[in-house]
Each structure stands twice: as structure tokens, then as C-alpha cells.
Design a protein around this motif. Structure first.
Motif, PDB file in Angstrom:
ATOM      1  N   ARG A  51       0.828  -1.212   0.000  1.00 36.90           N
ATOM      2  CA  ARG A  51       0.000   0.000   0.000  1.00 36.90           C
ATOM      3  C   ARG A  51       0.857   1.254   0.000  1.00 36.90           C
ATOM      4  O   ARG A  51       0.398   2.318  -0.403  1.00 36.90           O
ATOM      5  CB  ARG A  51      -0.909   0.026   1.224  1.00 36.90           C
ATOM      6  CG  ARG A  51      -1.995  -1.030   1.210  1.00 36.90           C
ATOM      7  CD  ARG A  51      -2.821  -0.957   2.463  1.00 36.90           C
ATOM      8  NE  ARG A  51      -3.675   0.220   2.468  1.00 36.90           N
ATOM      9  CZ  ARG A  51      -4.208   0.733   3.550  1.00 36.90           C
ATOM     10  NH1 ARG A  51      -3.969   0.209   4.715  1.00 36.90           N
ATOM     11  NH2 ARG A  51      -4.984   1.786   3.482  1.00 36.90           N
ATOM     12  N   GLU A  73     -12.060  -1.447  -5.199  1.00 37.18           N
ATOM     13  CA  GLU A  73     -10.719  -1.998  -5.402  1.00 37.18           C
ATOM     14  C   GLU A  73     -10.607  -2.708  -6.752  1.00 37.18           C
ATOM     15  O   GLU A  73      -9.620  -2.558  -7.464  1.00 37.18           O
ATOM     16  CB  GLU A  73     -10.395  -2.958  -4.248  1.00 37.18           C
ATOM     17  CG  GLU A  73      -9.186  -3.853  -4.464  1.00 37.18           C
ATOM     18  CD  GLU A  73      -7.893  -3.088  -4.683  1.00 37.18           C
ATOM     19  OE1 GLU A  73      -7.834  -1.907  -4.339  1.00 37.18           O
ATOM     20  OE2 GLU A  73      -6.958  -3.693  -5.236  1.00 37.18           O
ATOM     21  N   TYR A 108      -4.409  -4.772  -0.598  1.00 37.71           N
ATOM     22  CA  TYR A 108      -5.534  -3.846  -0.415  1.00 37.71           C
ATOM     23  C   TYR A 108      -6.797  -4.588   0.025  1.00 37.71           C
ATOM     24  O   TYR A 108      -7.535  -4.126   0.907  1.00 37.71           O
ATOM     25  CB  TYR A 108      -5.802  -3.076  -1.713  1.00 37.71           C
ATOM     26  CG  TYR A 108      -4.933  -1.864  -1.878  1.00 37.71           C
ATOM     27  CD1 TYR A 108      -5.310  -0.628  -1.354  1.00 37.71           C
ATOM     28  CD2 TYR A 108      -3.728  -1.943  -2.554  1.00 37.71           C
ATOM     29  CE1 TYR A 108      -4.516   0.486  -1.496  1.00 37.71           C
ATOM     30  CE2 TYR A 108      -2.905  -0.826  -2.698  1.00 37.71           C
ATOM     31  CZ  TYR A 108      -3.304   0.382  -2.177  1.00 37.71           C
ATOM     32  OH  TYR A 108      -2.491   1.479  -2.309  1.00 37.71           O
ATOM     33  N   THR A 122      -3.298  -6.178  -5.160  1.00 38.38           N
ATOM     34  CA  THR A 122      -4.727  -6.227  -4.808  1.00 38.38           C
ATOM     35  C   THR A 122      -4.949  -7.141  -3.605  1.00 38.38           C
ATOM     36  O   THR A 122      -5.896  -6.924  -2.831  1.00 38.38           O
ATOM     37  CB  THR A 122      -5.569  -6.680  -6.009  1.00 38.38           C
ATOM     38  OG1 THR A 122      -6.961  -6.498  -5.700  1.00 38.38           O
ATOM     39  CG2 THR A 122      -5.348  -8.135  -6.358  1.00 38.38           C
TER      40      THR A 122
END
Length: 239
Positions: A62, A161, A111, A108
Motif C-alpha cells: 500500500r 478496489e 488492499y 490487490t
């Protein structure tokens, strides 16, 4: 804008770039879910030592730009001699598609893990206690109560997302991958018409995001239909 050129570019973008983009995003999201679930469960573990590794993983992915992560996988790993000499890893890591997939899946996954962590902590304690009162324990509570409720709570944020990953997939063209953006860049270099190439590519992304948003909204409404109350027709019949 030259519409004849747009008509020339559109089939190339749809039949060459679009399948690569869809394949990359679909696989990255699917692998990201498998990374996110155990990472999120470890993030809510009571022990700080257990939480340390998933915290570091999420903090790195991140905290650094996706473009740098892609470059580290594609350019960085290929400089390591033991990878170039490995008969299993090198055929994978020398291909831009697999390098982009690894970077996107890890990104991903980080997140999504944080979204899932927040959703797990938002589950009312009474629901978990009720499951324990019914005799459920450990992994059974996780499988039947915690994860389904966490996905339901976190779905709006998770939908965002997925949309961000779809738009971020354009960065894969930086390592010569011919996705939608990569084909657009190729057409621009060949015809020197940036407006026609990139506007056509942008419209395809807009349509994809619109379809994805509609699909996620339908799933969200289906999962939350018990919170919306009975349809108006049923209410009218009751009266």
C-alpha cells in the motif's frame, strides 16, 4: 477526430488488447482473494507477533506505487542469477504477462486484505457469540459466519478496489504487455494519432467500468435484500 481511424483501431483494441486486460484483471483479482483471506485473518489475530508479517506485507504494497512493484518484479527479479538459472522460475519471470500478474495479485491482495480486516472487525460481536451458543467453534465460525458477513460488509469497498485494479492494469503496458493501453500505444506509434488511439481505449475502459459497477451493484443488492424489506407489492397485499 478521424472516425475512419477509430473504426480501424477499434477491432485491434477489442480483439487484441481487451482479452489480455480481462485475463490479467480476472486472474489478479482471483489470486488476490486467496492472498487476502489468510492475510486479513492474521491481521485480526490477538498476538502482535502474528500480526507483524501481514502488517509488513500490507504496508509495503500500500505504501509503494504499483508501477514500481511491476518494475521490481519484471526488471528486478530478472537480474538475480539464481532466478535466471532456475528452469521453473525463469520461463515465468521473463514473460511480461506473468510478471504483471504477480505484481497485480500481490497489490490487490494487500488492499483486499485491509478491506476484509476492517469488515471482520465491523461484524457485531453478538453474531459471533450467537454462533458459539449454537455450538460452532474455530474454523466453522470463520467459514460460516465471519467470512460471509465480512464479504457482505466489505463488498462496496472491494468493488472500488476491483475498479482501481482494472484502471491500474494500464500500467502493465509499461513492460511491453499488449493490453488495451499497450495496443493503443502501438497504434499511436504507428499512425501518430494519439487522440484517436487513446480516446478509443478510454471509451473501452469506461464501458468496462460501467458494466463492472452495474454487476457489483446487483450482487450488493442481492446480498443485502434481507435488509431492504419486502417489495411494495407484498406490502400492498398485506394491507
Amino acid at each position: 477526430m478521424n472516425l475512419d481511424l477509430v473504426a480501424t483501431f477499434l477491432p485491434k483494441l477489442l480483439f487484441e488488447g481487451l482479452p489480455v486486460t480481462l485475463k490479467l484483471v480476472t486472474l489478479a483479482v482471483a489470486i488476490g482473494v486467496f492472498i487476502a483471506i489468510p492475510t486479513a485473518l492474521l491481521r485480526v489475530h490477538p498476538s502482535p507477533l502474528v500480526r507483524a508479517f501481514p502488517y509488513a506485507f500490507i504496508f509495503f504494497f500500500r505504501g509503494t506505487p504499483l508501477l514500481i512493484q511491476i518494475a521490481l518484479v519484471y526488471y528486478g527479479l530478472s537480474t538475480l542469477p539464481w532466478i535466471r538459472e532456475n528452469e521453473v522460475l525463469w520461463p515465468i519471470l521473463r514473460e511480461p504477462f506473468w510478471c504483471a500478474l504477480i505484481a497485480f495479485a500481490l497489490n490487490t491482495g494487500a488492499y483486499s486484505a485491509e478491506i476484509l480486516r476492517g469488515a471482520i472487525q465491523a461484524i457485531p460481536r453478538g453474531e459471533v457469540e450467537a454462533a458459539r451458543a449454537y455450538g460452532m467453534r474455530g474454523l466453522l465460525i470463520v467459514r460460516r459466519i465471519i467470512l460471509p458477513r465480512a464479504f457482505q460488509i466489505g463488498l462496496p469497498a472491494y468493488g472500488n478496489e476491483i475498479i482501481l485494479i482494472l484502471k491500474g492494469s494500464a500500467l502493465a503496458s509499461s513492460i511491453t504487455l499488449l493490453d488495451i493501453t499497450g495496443v493503443a500505444r502501438l497504434l499511436y506509434a504507428r499512425y501518430y494519432t494519439p487522440v484517436e488511439a487513446f480516446v478509443t481505449a478510454g471509451v473501452i475502459y469506461l464501458i468496462l467500468v460501467y458494466l463492472l459497477t452495474r454487476g457489483l451493484r446487483l450482487i450488493e443488492r442481492r446480498l443485502s435484500r434481507h435488509l431492504l424489506g419486502p417489495p411494495e407489492t407484498e406490502l400492498a397485499e398485506d394491507r
